[in-house]
Design an enzyme around this catalytic site. Structure first.
Site, PDB file in Angstrom:
ATOM      1  N   ASP A  60       9.003  -9.686   5.646  1.00 40.34           N
ATOM      2  CA  ASP A  60       7.895  -9.644   4.692  1.00 40.34           C
ATOM      3  C   ASP A  60       7.668 -11.027   4.076  1.00 40.34           C
ATOM      4  O   ASP A  60       8.555 -11.551   3.398  1.00 40.34           O
ATOM      5  CB  ASP A  60       8.232  -8.608   3.595  1.00 40.34           C
ATOM      6  N   SER A  93       3.424  -1.975  -3.001  1.00 38.15           N
ATOM      7  CA  SER A  93       3.233  -3.390  -3.309  1.00 38.15           C
ATOM      8  C   SER A  93       2.949  -3.604  -4.803  1.00 38.15           C
ATOM      9  O   SER A  93       3.799  -3.290  -5.630  1.00 38.15           O
ATOM     10  CB  SER A  93       2.122  -3.933  -2.391  1.00 38.15           C
ATOM     11  N   HIS A 151       4.983  -6.641   5.545  1.00 37.87           N
ATOM     12  CA  HIS A 151       4.587  -5.996   4.286  1.00 37.87           C
ATOM     13  C   HIS A 151       3.871  -4.660   4.516  1.00 37.87           C
ATOM     14  O   HIS A 151       3.665  -3.891   3.588  1.00 37.87           O
ATOM     15  CB  HIS A 151       3.687  -6.959   3.489  1.00 37.87           C
TER      16      HIS A 151
END
Ligand code: MLT
Length: 200
Positions: A151, A101, A182
């Site tokens: 996501d 991320s 995610h």
């Protein structure tokens, strides 16, 4: 910057762990150990605080990045990694980024925007930050990127843009895409492990 170094077999490249928003230098250790049990790990905590959540660069809102801070933090992160590589006698040029991320985002930015940085990256759920100023060839670079079709944080077009930028600069690109959100999934980790095994 707080960091963690876990020494393993020095014949293997070191994995550089860059966590997601709200993580720290411990967040990816278990994951990295399961993917590459023999690799030494260097994990660095993002030093920007967003309401107490650690990140690697500032943002104004979800998906709205502070691109000035991004450049400053990228330089400082690279400097810190260089110093730690010297301290622990690690071959920085051989390191493999393992980012998730926000950590994957700054990892990708280093690969794309800093010529003397990293050639290999395992990037979980990254996106383009929209700033591409360099054109140096990435023909020696290999990158693995994952994308969740469900996501809510990573828009499809910003993921596609990131892939396109790596491909346009001749990097060897592997994409893992699935109807996931995610978070990381077991199948995704198996795919990442396979890519890493072939690399190491
Ligand atoms: C970022 O800010 O880098 C991305 O939105 C991913 C995240 O939420 O950390």
């Amino acid at each position: 910057m707080s960091h963690l170094f876990i020494e393993k077999d020095r014949r293997y490249p070191t994995l550089l762990l860059l966590h997601g928003t709200g993580g720290d230098e411990h967040s990816l250790v278990e994951l990295a150990t399961s993917l590459a049990p023999n690799a030494s790990l260097l994990a660095i905590r993002g030093k920007v605080s967003e309401g107490g959540a650690n990140r690697y660069f500032r943002r104004f809102a979800e998906g709205q990045f502070d691109l000035v801070d991004l450049e400053k933090q990228s330089d400082e992160l690279l400097k810190e990694i260089n110093e730690l590589a010297e301290k622990y006698q690690l071959d920085r040029s051989e390191m493999i980024i393992l980012g998730y991320s926000n950590g994957a985002n700054i990892g990708a930015h280093l690969m794309l925007e800093r010529a003397d940085s990293f050639r290999r990256g395992l990037l979980f759920h990254p996106m383009s930050l929209g700033k591409h100023t360099q054109q140096f060839s990435l023909s020696e670079s290999k990158v693995w990127l994952s994308y969740g079709e469900l996501d809510p944080i990573v828009p499809q077009e910003t993921f596609a843009e990131l892939v396109q930028v790596f491909e346009a600069r001749a990097a060897a690109v592997s994409v893992y895409q699935a109807p996931m959100s995610h978070g990381l999934t077991r199948d995704e980790l198996l795919a990442a492990q396979k890519w890493l095994e072939e690399l190491m």
